[in-house]
Design a protein around this motif. Structure first.
Motif, PDB file in Angstrom:
ATOM      1  N   UNK A  35     -13.175  -7.543 -10.004  1.00 25.22           N
ATOM      2  CA  UNK A  35     -13.903  -6.306  -9.707  1.00 25.22           C
ATOM      3  C   UNK A  35     -14.340  -6.231  -8.252  1.00 25.22           C
ATOM      4  N   UNK A  36     -15.243  -5.274  -7.973  1.00 25.24           N
ATOM      5  CA  UNK A  36     -15.668  -5.036  -6.596  1.00 25.24           C
ATOM      6  C   UNK A  36     -16.498  -6.199  -6.038  1.00 25.24           C
TER       7      UNK A  36
ATOM      8  N   UNK B  23       1.810  -0.659 -11.670  1.00 24.15           N
ATOM      9  CA  UNK B  23       1.002  -0.870 -10.453  1.00 24.15           C
ATOM     10  C   UNK B  23       0.750  -2.348 -10.161  1.00 24.15           C
ATOM     11  N   UNK B  24       1.401  -3.245 -10.928  1.00 24.12           N
ATOM     12  CA  UNK B  24       1.008  -4.648 -10.842  1.00 24.12           C
ATOM     13  C   UNK B  24       1.183  -5.255  -9.452  1.00 24.12           C
ATOM     14  N   UNK B  25       2.087  -4.683  -8.652  1.00 20.16           N
ATOM     15  CA  UNK B  25       2.275  -5.276  -7.328  1.00 20.16           C
ATOM     16  C   UNK B  25       1.322  -4.682  -6.286  1.00 20.16           C
TER      17      UNK B  25
ATOM     18  N   UNK C  46      -7.151  -4.323  -7.540  1.00 19.62           N
ATOM     19  CA  UNK C  46      -8.124  -3.239  -7.723  1.00 19.62           C
ATOM     20  C   UNK C  46      -7.473  -1.868  -7.883  1.00 19.62           C
ATOM     21  N   UNK C  47      -7.972  -1.146  -8.857  1.00 21.65           N
ATOM     22  CA  UNK C  47      -7.489   0.212  -9.086  1.00 21.65           C
ATOM     23  C   UNK C  47      -8.110   1.133  -8.046  1.00 21.65           C
ATOM     24  N   UNK C  48      -7.276   1.843  -7.306  1.00 22.03           N
ATOM     25  CA  UNK C  48      -7.823   2.813  -6.344  1.00 22.03           C
ATOM     26  C   UNK C  48      -7.900   4.178  -7.001  1.00 22.03           C
ATOM     27  N   UNK C  49      -9.018   4.852  -6.763  1.00 20.56           N
ATOM     28  CA  UNK C  49      -9.224   6.163  -7.389  1.00 20.56           C
ATOM     29  C   UNK C  49      -8.676   7.223  -6.440  1.00 20.56           C
ATOM     30  N   UNK C  50      -7.755   8.068  -6.903  1.00 20.37           N
ATOM     31  CA  UNK C  50      -7.211   9.079  -5.996  1.00 20.37           C
ATOM     32  C   UNK C  50      -8.333   9.939  -5.400  1.00 20.37           C
ATOM     33  N   UNK C  51      -8.292  10.158  -4.101  1.00 15.52           N
ATOM     34  CA  UNK C  51      -9.311  10.934  -3.370  1.00 15.52           C
ATOM     35  C   UNK C  51     -10.733  10.455  -3.686  1.00 15.52           C
ATOM     36  N   UNK C  52     -10.908   9.162  -3.700  1.00 13.89           N
ATOM     37  CA  UNK C  52     -12.219   8.589  -4.040  1.00 13.89           C
ATOM     38  C   UNK C  52     -13.309   9.188  -3.138  1.00 13.89           C
ATOM     39  N   UNK C  53     -14.331   9.823  -3.741  1.00 15.34           N
ATOM     40  CA  UNK C  53     -15.395  10.391  -2.906  1.00 15.34           C
ATOM     41  C   UNK C  53     -16.260   9.305  -2.247  1.00 15.34           C
ATOM     42  N   UNK C  54     -16.222   8.098  -2.803  1.00 16.24           N
ATOM     43  CA  UNK C  54     -16.995   7.005  -2.194  1.00 16.24           C
ATOM     44  C   UNK C  54     -16.075   6.255  -1.231  1.00 16.24           C
ATOM     45  N   UNK C  55     -16.129   6.668   0.030  1.00 14.17           N
ATOM     46  CA  UNK C  55     -15.164   6.212   1.037  1.00 14.17           C
ATOM     47  C   UNK C  55     -15.198   4.693   1.199  1.00 14.17           C
ATOM     48  N   UNK C  56     -16.408   4.111   1.179  1.00 15.41           N
ATOM     49  CA  UNK C  56     -16.522   2.659   1.373  1.00 15.41           C
ATOM     50  C   UNK C  56     -15.888   1.893   0.226  1.00 15.41           C
TER      51      UNK C  56
ATOM     52  N   UNK D 266     -13.159   7.286 -12.566  1.00 15.19           N
ATOM     53  CA  UNK D 266     -14.111   7.298 -11.464  1.00 15.19           C
ATOM     54  C   UNK D 266     -15.528   7.330 -12.000  1.00 15.19           C
ATOM     55  N   UNK D 267     -16.284   6.257 -11.763  1.00 11.75           N
ATOM     56  CA  UNK D 267     -17.635   6.225 -12.314  1.00 11.75           C
ATOM     57  C   UNK D 267     -18.550   7.250 -11.655  1.00 11.75           C
TER      58      UNK D 267
END
Ligand SMILES: Cc1cc2nc3c(=O)[nH]c(=O)nc-3n(C[C@H](O)[C@H](O)[C@H](O)COP(=O)(O)OP(=O)(O)OC[C@H]3O[C@@H](n4cnc5c(N)ncnc54)[C@H](O)[C@@H]3O)c2cc1C
Length: 429
Positions: free
Chosen positions: A203-204, A236-238, A242-252, A371-372
Motif C-alpha cells: 500500500x501507500x 496490469x501486473x507489470x 500500486x493501482x493508479x487512479x485515472x485523473x487522481x484528484x490527489x496529485x501527491x 478512488x477513496x
C-alpha cells in the motif's frame, strides 16, 4: 444534555468533541497518549489530501475565533503529520469549548452497559436506558466513568497486521520483530544509509518507505531496498504494485504511485541479471511469501534479519526468486487492524472480513469506485450498532479496510451528532 464519552484525541475524536460541545453536550475525551498521538508517530510524512478537506468547518471556525484567520493553513496546503498536529489539532484541543475535557494518558480498557452482561437484554430498549461504564486507567490508577453515548474514535494505528502467509505471524515473527518494525520510520541516514532494508507491504505506507529509501540511495549509493509487494492483477501486473487512479484528484498520491511503480518495474527481480541492476536501488519481489524470519548478527556491528521465502512461490516465478534473504533492516508496512477488545462486552455486529461494523462494511464492499476520495459517509443509520448509542467512528469504523479518509470521518461525526440531537436517548438530549 448527554454525557458523551469519546475514546481517542486523534483528528476524529477532537472534531467530534468540539461539535458535541457546540450542540450543548457534556463531552469528555479519553486519550491513552497525547493529543494527535498516532499522527505524530508518522509526523514526518506529508498527507496527500489538502488541509481544507481534512478539516471541518466548525474546527476551522473555532481556531479562527481564538487565534484569528491567519493562524489557519490554506485550504490547498499539503501538511506533514507534524504540521497538521501543530497547526490544527493541538490548537483545536486548546479551544475554550474543550478546556478540561481532554484526559490525556488515560486509556480506556473496557466498556460495558451497567447491570447488563453481554448476554442480557438482547435487542431490548431497557438495555439502552442504562448508562455505559468505562474502565479507564491513568498512571496505574483505575476508575470508572459513566456515559450516555460512547464514540469510539480510537483508530487502528498502531495495531498492525502480520507478515506471514494468509495474515498469520510467520515463523519467528513474534520473536524477531518489535512494534517499531511495523511503523513508518523516519528514514535517517545513520540508520538506513548504505544498508539493505527489506520493505514488506503493497500500500501507500510501504510505497512511502520505498521511495524515501531510494532517495537516500542518491546520497549513500550502497543503500538497497528489497521490496516484497503484491503485483496488480492481469493485465496490469507489470505496471508495479500500486493501482493508479485515472485523473487522481490527489496529485501527491498519484505522484507517489507513479514513482514507486517505476522504481519497482525497473527493479523487478527478473531483471536482476541486467547490466543496470547493480546501480538501481530497488529490487521488487512480486507476490513473494515470507515463510520465516529471525534476527541475526550480520557482518556489520548490528543485528540484521534472515528471511526465508516460500519455495512454491519461487517456482511460480521461475528461479528468479531467492530462497533466502539477509538484510540489515526491516519495515513491515502490512496494514493495521482495529482493537476490538475494548468493546467486547457490548453488542457489536462486525464484518468477518474487515472487522469493521457490519452495516458500514457492507456499504463499503458495495462501492465500485477505486478512488477513496469519491467516498462519503453513508449516514448515521449505517453507523448504528445493536448496542444503542455506541458508535465506532473514524479510521476504526473501516476496520482493516485502508481506504479511510479524514473527510469521511468528519462527515460521520456530523451525521451521528446531528442524529443524536434529534433522537431520544432515554435521557434529556
Ligand atoms: C501514514 C499515513 C498517512 C495518511 N494520510 C492520510 C491523508 O493524506 N489523508 C487522509 O484523509 N487520511 C490519511 N490517513 C488515514 C487517516 O486519516 C489517519 O490514520 C487518521 O489519523 C485517522 O484518524 P482517527 O482520529 O480515526 O484515528 P487516530 O489518528 O489513529 O487517533 C486515535 C487516537 O485514539 C487513541 N487511543 C487508541 N486506543 C485508545 C484507548 N483504548 N483509550 C484511549 N485512547 C486510545 C490513540 O492514542 C490516538 O490518539 C493516513 C494514515 C497514515 C497511517
Amino acid at each position: 444534555m448527554s454525557r458523551i464519552a469519546i475514546i481517542g484525541a486523534g483528528p476524529i475524536g477532537l472534531e467530534a468533541a468540539l461539535l458535541a460541545r457546540q450542540f450543548g453536550h457534556d463531552a469528555q475525551i479519553f486519550e491513552k497518549g497525547h493529543v494527535a498521538e498516532n499522527i505524530l508517530d508518522w509526523g514526518h510524512i506529508r498527507l496527500f489530501s489538502p488541509f481544507g478537506i481534512n478539516t471541518s468547518e466548525w474546527g476551522r471556525g473555532a481556531i479562527a475565533k481564538s487565534l484569528g484567520h491567519d493562524a489557519l493553513p490554506g485550504d490547498d496546503e499539503l501538511l506533514t503529520g507534524c504540521e497538521f498536529a501543530e497547526r490544527y489539532l493541538i490548537p483545536l484541543s486548546r479551544s475554550p469549548e474543550l478546556t478540561g475535557r481532554i484526559h490525556e494518558q488515560t486509556q480506556v480498557q473496557s466498556i460495558s452497559r451497567r447491570h447488563f452482561r453481554k448476554t442480557d437484554g438482547i435487542g431490548s430498549a431497557v438495555r439502552g436506558r442504562e448508562p455505559f461504564l468505562l474502565l479507564v486507567e491513568r498512571e496505574g490508577i483505575q476508575r470508572v466513568e459513566f456515559a450516555d453515548v460512547v464514540l469510539d474514535c480510537s483508530g487502528t494505528y498502531p495495531h498492525h497486521q502480520w507478515v506471514g502467509d494468509g495474515g498469520m505471524p510467520c515463523l519467528g515473527e513474534r520473536h524477531s520483530l518489535t512494534e517499531t518494525n511495523y511503523r513508518l520510520p523516519m528514514i535517517r541516514r545513520e540508520e538506513f544509509g548504505n544498508r539493505t532494508t527489506l520493505v514488506i507491504g503493497s500500500g501507500f505506507s510501504a510505497a512511502t518507505s520505498v521511495v524515501k529509501l531510494a532517495e537516500l540511495a542518491k546520497l549513500d549509493p550502497q543503500t538497497k531496498v528489497l521490496w516484497i509487494a503484491k503485483s496488480q492483477p492481469p493485465p496490469y501486473e507489470s505496471d508495479g504494485p500500486l493501482l493508479r487512479i485515472p485523473n487522481d484528484p490527489l496529485v501527491e498520491r498519484d505522484r507517489l504511485a507513479a514513482k514507486v511503480n517505476e522504481l519497482a518495474s525497473l527493479g523487478h527481480v527478473s531483471r536482476a541479471a541486467s547490466p543496470e541492476a547493480p546501480q538501481h536501488p530497488v529490487v521488487w519481489f512480486p507476490n513473494a511469501v515470507v515463510k520465516s524470519l529471525k534476527s541475526s548478527p550480520t557482518y556489520r556491528e548490528f543485528n540484521g534479519f534472515e528471511i526465508e521465502l516460500d519455495d512454491s512461490q519461487a517456482t511460480e516465478q521461475g528461479s528468479a526468486l531467492p530462497a533466502r534473504l539477509t538484510v540489515d533492516r526491516m519495515i513491515a508496512n502490512v496494514g493495521y487492524r482495529p482493537d476490538r477488545s475494548i468493546y467486547e462486552e457490548l453488542h457489536v455486529h462486525e464484518c468477518y472480513s474487515t472487522q469493521g461494523p457490519i452495516k458500514l462494511a457492507a456499504k463499503l464492499l458495495g462501492e465500485t469506485s477505486s478512488d477513496c476520495i469519491a467516498q462519503t459517509s453513508h449516514g448515521s443509520d449505517v453507523l448504528k450498532n445493536p448496542e444503542p448509542n455506541f458508535f465506532i467512528l473514524g479510521s476504526k469504523s473501516y476496520g482493516r479496510n485502508s481506504n479511510f479518509l479524514l473527510k469521511v470521518g468528519i462527515e460521520q461525526v456530523c451525521d451521528v451528532l446531528t442524529s443524536l440531537g434529534r433522537d431520544s436517548l432515554g435521557r434529556s438530549v
